[in-house]
Motif scaffolding. Structure first.
Motif, mmCIF file in Angstrom:
data_model
loop_
_atom_site.group_PDB
_atom_site.id
_atom_site.type_symbol
_atom_site.label_atom_id
_atom_site.label_comp_id
_atom_site.label_asym_id
_atom_site.label_seq_id
_atom_site.Cartn_x
_atom_site.Cartn_y
_atom_site.Cartn_z
ATOM 1 N N ALA A 1 -4.261 -5.009 3.631
ATOM 2 C CA ALA A 1 -4.183 -4.137 2.362
ATOM 3 C C ALA A 1 -3.087 -4.230 1.527
ATOM 4 N N SER A 2 -2.556 -5.676 1.449
ATOM 5 C CA SER A 2 -1.352 -5.674 0.649
ATOM 6 C C SER A 2 -1.387 -5.379 -0.694
ATOM 7 N N SER A 3 -0.273 -4.788 -1.337
ATOM 8 C CA SER A 3 -0.182 -4.470 -2.905
ATOM 9 C C SER A 3 0.706 -5.239 -3.581
ATOM 10 N N ASP A 4 0.966 -6.587 -3.052
ATOM 11 C CA ASP A 4 1.868 -7.368 -3.897
ATOM 12 C C ASP A 4 1.448 -8.641 -4.384
ATOM 13 N N GLY A 5 -0.202 -8.639 -4.588
ATOM 14 C CA GLY A 5 -0.761 -9.873 -4.927
ATOM 15 C C GLY A 5 -1.050 -10.753 -4.183
ATOM 16 N N SER A 6 -0.974 -10.764 -2.731
ATOM 17 C CA SER A 6 -1.051 -11.937 -1.902
ATOM 18 C C SER A 6 -2.449 -12.432 -1.724
ATOM 19 N N ALA B 1 -9.448 -3.308 4.255
ATOM 20 C CA ALA B 1 -9.169 -2.080 3.397
ATOM 21 C C ALA B 1 -8.034 -1.097 3.401
ATOM 22 N N GLU B 2 -7.604 -1.375 4.795
ATOM 23 C CA GLU B 2 -6.341 -0.393 4.958
ATOM 24 C C GLU B 2 -5.642 -0.947 6.118
ATOM 25 N N ALA C 1 -4.464 -6.726 12.820
ATOM 26 C CA ALA C 1 -4.906 -7.940 12.163
ATOM 27 C C ALA C 1 -4.934 -9.179 12.831
ATOM 28 N N CYS C 2 -4.178 -9.278 13.928
ATOM 29 C CA CYS C 2 -4.278 -10.606 14.885
ATOM 30 C C CYS C 2 -5.587 -10.623 15.739
#
Length: 110
Positions: free
Chosen positions: A42-47, A64-65, A72-73
């Motif tokens: 859920a990155s907010s940096d445009g990844s 989503a979160e 994640a792994c």
């Protein structure tokens, strides 16, 4: 005989500034049969858009979160199809023979 599939799972959270170096190094691998899976927390940096626009071969799982590093792994490993699976940090730049050397070691020492 086809090369075994090598899966690379990369957890990412707001790591857009690391992705070009990491993903370009994976594109340069001498071993060809790889799948790269990025699990985005859920990155907010445009990844996410950066990956879609510049690395369409990458399998992007958008959470989503934030599930944390381990979450994640685990999600990435469950999605992987490879005969081999490796975890890789998004701030890593691997040598062009990295995958070939790992697979070669397993061939030599089954």
């Amino acid at each position: 005989m086809a090369q075994p599939l090598f899966s690379i799972v990369i957890p990412n959270w707001n790591g857009k500034h690391f992705l070009q170096v990491c993903l370009d190094a994976l594109r340069a691998q001498t071993y060809e049969n790889i799948e790269v899976i990025i699990v985005d927390n859920a990155s907010s940096d445009g990844s996410q858009d950066y990956i879609k626009d510049n690395y369409p071969e990458v399998i992007l799982i958008e959470l989503a979160e934030n599930q944390g590093f381990t979450g994640a792994c685990n999600i990435g490993m469950e999605s992987a199809n490879g005969d081999f699976i490796s975890l890789l940090n998004n701030d890593t730049e691997v040598d062009e023979k990295w995958v070939a050397e790992i697979v070669g070691a397993f061939d030599r020492y089954p």
